[in-house]
Write an enzyme that holds these catalytic residues in place. Structure first.
Site, PDB file in Angstrom:
ATOM      1  CD  GLU A   1     -19.205 -11.383 -96.112  1.00  0.00           C
ATOM      2  OE1 GLU A   1     -18.571 -11.997 -95.323  1.00  0.00           O
ATOM      3  OE2 GLU A   1     -20.130 -12.082 -96.834  1.00  0.00           O
TER       4      GLU A   1
ATOM      5  CG  ASP B   1     -13.252  -6.989 -94.617  1.00  0.00           C
ATOM      6  OD1 ASP B   1     -13.408  -7.056 -93.360  1.00  0.00           O
ATOM      7  OD2 ASP B   1     -12.433  -7.469 -95.138  1.00  0.00           O
TER       8      ASP B   1
ATOM      9  CG  ASN C   1     -21.024 -12.624 -93.274  1.00  0.00           C
ATOM     10  OD1 ASN C   1     -19.920 -12.376 -92.715  1.00  0.00           O
ATOM     11  ND2 ASN C   1     -21.458 -13.957 -93.356  1.00  0.00           N
TER      12      ASN C   1
ATOM     13  CD  GLU D   1     -17.228  -7.875 -93.066  1.00  0.00           C
ATOM     14  OE1 GLU D   1     -16.222  -7.603 -92.241  1.00  0.00           O
ATOM     15  OE2 GLU D   1     -17.575  -8.663 -93.681  1.00  0.00           O
TER      16      GLU D   1
END
Length: 283
Positions: free
Chosen positions: A67, A71, A137, A140
């Site tokens: 994650e 991101d 989440n 990502e």
């Protein structure tokens, strides 16, 4: 890129029927438009931290590291797309547009619309939708898995060809309003941090209209100030600056985390003290 993906997909499609986890390969193909190579990365992207331990007989890590990577990669990919899409627009417009496209609410919706949410493995109740951040989440984390498995170009292919062509109208998003205050509160609630707004001052502008100046603190640390023709507008501007600063300043994020932990520890100590005093008085 399209020819390359198509040719590799033909080769991968021949291999998939002989793979142990062919159903999972096909599920990801339906989402991404290409087959995974290192399927273990994609499986990890689906594992919520509530499932730390064994899954299907294998020791699996949860998806928070992926994650984190996803991101950063998603920011780069979306920034690249926005920069090319909106020629001549200034930095502020580009930054705001990118923020709208990668905000948690948008990513959560994309996870649901692509079907990724149905693949998430968690022990958070019986309904994954009860966790408002889990889907975003996982999305990502999926980007992080794609980056490690196939590289930046395939992340670009997925976002540009599969998401922005079919699921999101980038021009509509770019010119829509975004609630920065809600985003800051969402960010802080996820980390159990306090957020406080303060009206610094109010004065009359040149045309006699009131002008408001607001300040926002996260865990007591000043993170942004804003000016507006209403209290709400000044708080929105302050929130926007705070989000930008928090996003790019690692040291500030660490200070906020430490302050949050110290506040929780102080609160717990005070509660223990009250319990002790109650026991003494009762005795």
């Amino acid at each position: 890129m399209r020819v390359k993906v198509s040719l590799i997909n033909i080769i991968d499609a021949i291999r998939v029927p002989f793979c142990k986890r062919r159903q999972l390969y096909r599920a990801f193909y339906a989402i991404l438009g290409f087959y995974p190579h290192r399927i273990s990365l994609y499986r990890q992207a689906l594992i919520h931290k509530s499932c730390i331990g064994k899954h299907d007989g294998d020791k699996m890590m949860h998806n928070e590291r992926l994650e984190f990577l996803g991101d950063a990669v998603l920011d780069a990919v979306v920034g690249d797309i926005v920069y090319r899409q909106f020629q001549g627009k200034d930095e502020g417009f580009l930054t705001t547009t990118r923020s709208k496209l990668v905000q948690r609410e948008t990513l959560g919706r994309l996870a649901v619309e692509t079907g990724l949410d149905k693949l998430i493995v968690s022990h958070v109740g019986t309904n994954k939708n009860h966790n408002s951040y889990m889907e975003g989440n996982a999305f990502e984390a999926l980007i992080g898995a794609v980056y490690l498995d196939r590289g930046y170009d395939y992340c670009m292919f997925f976002i540009e060809r599969r998401v922005l062509r079919h699921l999101i109208d980038i021009n509509k998003v770019a010119h829509s309003e975004v609630n920065f205050k809600s985003r800051l509160l969402e960010w802080s609630q996820k980390r159990k941090c306090t957020v406080e707004y303060e009206l610094v001052r109010q004065e009359l502008g040149e045309n006699g209209s009131p002008v408001f100046y607001s300040r926002v603190r996260v865990e007591g640390l000043e993170c942004g100030t804003g000016k507006g023709f209403s209290k709400k507008e000044s708080q929105q501007k302050a929130s926007q600056k705070a989000l930008s600063l928090i996003h790019r300043d690692k040291e500030l994020r660490q200070k906020i985390a430490r302050a949050c932990e110290e506040r929780k520890a102080t609160h717990e100590a005070a509660e223990e003290g009250e319990k002790h005093d109650s026991i003494v008085e009762a005795g």
